[in-house]
Each structure stands twice: as C-alpha cells, then as structure tokens.
Design an enzyme around this catalytic site. Structure first.
Site, PDB file in Angstrom:
ATOM      1  CB  ILE A 210       3.292   2.716   4.642  1.00 41.68           C
ATOM      2  CG1 ILE A 210       2.369   3.806   5.213  1.00 41.68           C
ATOM      3  CG2 ILE A 210       4.579   2.635   5.464  1.00 41.68           C
ATOM      4  CD1 ILE A 210       1.819   3.503   6.601  1.00 41.68           C
TER       5      ILE A 210
ATOM      6  N   GLY B 130       6.671   4.886  14.397  1.00 39.99           N
ATOM      7  CA  GLY B 130       6.593   5.033  12.939  1.00 39.99           C
ATOM      8  C   GLY B 130       6.144   6.412  12.476  1.00 39.99           C
TER       9      GLY B 130
ATOM     10  NE  ARG C 121      -6.547  -7.844   1.793  1.00 38.59           N
ATOM     11  CZ  ARG C 121      -7.593  -7.045   1.847  1.00 38.59           C
ATOM     12  NH1 ARG C 121      -8.799  -7.528   1.735  1.00 38.59           N
ATOM     13  NH2 ARG C 121      -7.457  -5.738   2.039  1.00 38.59           N
TER      14      ARG C 121
ATOM     15  CG  HIS D  90       3.758   1.646  17.677  1.00 42.21           C
ATOM     16  ND1 HIS D  90       2.690   0.795  17.856  1.00 42.21           N
ATOM     17  CD2 HIS D  90       3.533   2.273  16.494  1.00 42.21           C
ATOM     18  CE1 HIS D  90       1.862   0.898  16.815  1.00 42.21           C
ATOM     19  NE2 HIS D  90       2.352   1.798  15.983  1.00 42.21           N
TER      20      HIS D  90
ATOM     21  CD  GLU E 234       2.965  -1.864  19.977  1.00 43.99           C
ATOM     22  OE1 GLU E 234       2.443  -0.762  20.206  1.00 43.99           O
ATOM     23  OE2 GLU E 234       3.335  -2.233  18.862  1.00 43.99           O
TER      24      GLU E 234
ATOM     25  CB  THR F 189       7.065  -0.135  10.361  1.00 49.59           C
ATOM     26  OG1 THR F 189       6.826  -0.440   8.969  1.00 49.59           O
ATOM     27  CG2 THR F 189       8.532   0.091  10.600  1.00 49.59           C
ATOM     28  CB  SER F 190       2.558  -3.621   9.741  1.00 50.81           C
ATOM     29  OG  SER F 190       2.942  -4.904  10.211  1.00 50.81           O
ATOM     30  NE  ARG F 191      -1.869  -1.212  14.580  1.00 51.36           N
ATOM     31  CZ  ARG F 191      -1.474  -0.013  14.140  1.00 51.36           C
ATOM     32  NH1 ARG F 191      -0.208   0.191  13.813  1.00 51.36           N
ATOM     33  NH2 ARG F 191      -2.338   0.980  14.042  1.00 51.36           N
TER      34      ARG F 191
ATOM     35  N   GLY G  38       0.853  -1.189   0.000  1.00 55.88           N
ATOM     36  CA  GLY G  38       0.000   0.000   0.000  1.00 55.88           C
ATOM     37  C   GLY G  38       0.887   1.237   0.000  1.00 55.88           C
TER      38      GLY G  38
HETATM   39  C1  GLV Z   1       0.299   3.782  13.669  1.00 60.75           C
HETATM   40  O1  GLV Z   1       0.716   2.743  14.025  1.00 60.75           O
HETATM   41  C2  GLV Z   1      -0.851   3.966  12.827  1.00 60.75           C
HETATM   42  O2  GLV Z   1      -1.546   2.998  12.501  1.00 60.75           O
HETATM   43  O3  GLV Z   1      -1.113   5.118  12.480  1.00 60.75           O
END
Ligand code: GLV
Length: 320
Positions: free
Chosen positions: A157, A287, A177, A285, A267, A236-238, A155
């Site tokens: 990012i 980002g 996906r 976290h 977290e 850097t996602s989840r 996507g």
């Molecule tokens: C940060 O993790 C966001 O989803 O904006």
C-alpha cells in the site's frame, strides 16, 4: 458438516458459498457484534470470519473450543488477532492482502490532496452556507509538484501510494523495518532513508506500517516536532501508530501544518481536539471501502475458510 460463524455483514455473495456445504451462522448486521454475543455464538464453531473490530484473543478462542481451525480476518491488518494465542491452539489465521492495495492507496492520495489543499475546510464552508466568493488569495493550499512524500512502511500500500504521488510530481522517501522491493524503489526514483530523515525532509508523511508493539505511538511528540512546520501527516494505517494527544498539541502549537486521518486511536471515538480543527481532514476508516474491494476481501476470507475446512492450505495465511 463444519460450523462457520460470520460475525458481521459481508458485501457480495460470498456467504452463499459457505452456506452451500457448511452450517453457517451469519450475523447479517452492518455493525460489530457485541462482545458478549460473540463469546456465546462462537462456541463450537470450526471457523470464524472476523472483522477488524472483533478482538480475537485467548478468551474468544477458549469460548470457541478446541475444534476451531481457522480465523479469517476480513482485513489486511491483523492487530485485532492474538497470533500467539492462535498458534498455541493450532488455529490458522488469514488476512486479505493484495485485494485492497489500490483502494487504500487511493484514499491515502485523496488525503494528501485534501490536507495540502485544505479541502475539508473548503467543503464545509460551502456546505454550511457561509458567505464565500472567488478571490485570488482565498483558500490557498500548497502544490505537490517538487515536494517530498515520506512513506513510513513501504509495503504494497505504501508503494502504491508513492506511485500515485510520483504521478503528481512528488519526490519519494521510503522508510520501514524491512527493505522495500528494489525494483519498486528504482521505478519510483525513491531514496530509502531512516525515519529521522523522512520526518526532517518530507512535506507530507504518510503512514502505512502495521500496528505492532514497536509501531504503537511511532509518531509521538518528538517525531512531530522533528517534522517541518509546513508539513502534513496522513494516516491510513492504524490509529495507535500516532499519539493522537501529541498530534493535537503539535497542530495547536503550529509544529505541523495539517493532517489527513482515516484511522483513530480509539475508533470510533475521535479526539475532540481534532474535531474542532480546520487544518485536519477526518474520514471514518474507509481506506478499503469500495464495492469491488470489500467484495474481494470477503471472497478471499471465505476462500481461506473453505480451503482450511477442506484440508488444504490457506491462500493468505498470517505468520506470527
Ligand atoms: C483495513 O483497515 C484493513 O486492515 O484491511
């Protein structure tokens, strides 16, 4: 006058725009609102500005009441929001896409560099006063030029991260996906392949997919085993996209070479097996954490609330 709850401190001045015309409850505290407090404070409000650690579920929506019209999440991810429960109650959900793309891609690229060059361990060495001196063979990392970056979740990012990596001379593989933007793929000279190929061919695998039931533990023991022993994982996602226990095991047994993580399964808890390793870089976290980006996120969330409360369309609705 509509009632608005802002659950945590927002950067910038966006709350002033809410207070101008609405009855604002602003929790000006830089920490998540305790759940009990949240369930009490939400009662009777028309709008909630929530942060990603607020769980917006049926319990919270029922505690708010049927007058609730909008939940504006100050994040691009919205796995903390039960979209079905919101839809059942006609509550609009919004997020903050676009404004945090560059900041988050910068951190992903920083983690690519930090993990492949072992910069976490190098920085700790200087800081702790451990003896060091320049040598030809000390602190050797691996170069990026000519190496392959696999983007999982191409996507906005993911693609922005790929563009940065391209500037460092990396080849790009994309998997996800949905089909990535064709012009972006061409511009990158990237190949769109399946996850198995990304895992098999990449020197760095960077995760950018949303957290959904399908992506929970997308990267687990088998996927880590499929990666090169010299490869690095960046997330850097989840956090829950990666099985953290499996990651620790893969690092311990040398199945992959290192990891750069900005997010964690539980977290702010971090797996103790990660904390003691020199081949991982751990960020808290951050980002989207620049002054400009976080202010833009807060502004967009407030714009969404103001639009819905005035009877207009939200600027960035989330569709379940
Ligand atoms: C940060 O993790 C966001 O989803 O904006």
């Amino acid at each position: 006058m509509a009632r608005v709850l802002v659950t945590a401190r927002l950067p910038g001045h966006s709350t002033e725009r809410l207070a101008a015309d609405h009855d604002l409850t602003y929790r000006d505290v830089d920490a998540p609102m305790p759940r009990d407090d949240l369930l009490v404070r939400v009662a009777g409000v028309d709008a909630v500005v929530a942060v990603l650690v607020d769980r917006v579920d049926a319990e919270l929506l029922d505690a708010a009441g049927s007058q609730l019209r909008v939940v504006a999440n100050v994040a691009v991810g919205y796995d903390n929001v039960d979209l079905a429960a919101c839809a059942e109650r006609d509550v609009v959900v919004t997020n903050t896409p676009g404004v945090l793309t560059d900041a988050t891609a910068d951190i992903a690229m920083a983690l690519v560099l930090m993990t492949t060059r072992g910069l976490g361990a190098a920085e700790r060495r200087v800081r702790t006063g451990e003896p060091w001196g320049w040598s030809l063979t000390g602190h050797l990392g691996t170069s990026l030029r000519g190496r392959t970056l696999g983007i999982v979740g191409p996507g906005a990012i993911g693609l922005a991260t790929a563009r940065r990596a391209k500037a460092f001379g990396m080849e790009i593989l994309l998997t996800g996906r949905s089909e990535p933007d064709r012009r972006a793929v061409e511009g990158l000279g990237a190949l769109v392949v399946g996850l198995p190929e990304v895992l098999r061919e990449s020197d760095v695998v960077s995760l950018h997919c949303p957290l959904t039931p399908e992506t929970r533990h997308l990267i687990a023991a088998d996927e880590l085993r499929a990666m090169k022993r010299t490869a690095h994982l960046v997330n850097t996602s989840r956090g829950p996209v990666v099985d953290e226990g499996a990651l620790v095991a893969a690092l311990e047994s040398g199945e992959i070479a290192g990891a750069g993580l900005d997010v964690y399964e539980e977290e702010p808890h971090v797996h103790p097996g990660l904390l003691q390793r020199d081949d991982v870089v751990l960020l808290p976290h951050v980002g989207s954490a620049t002054v400009e980006t976080r202010s833009a996120m807060a502004d967009l969330a407030v714009d969404n609330v103001l639009a819905v409360l005035s009877g207009g369309d939200p600027l960035s609705p989330v569709r379940g």
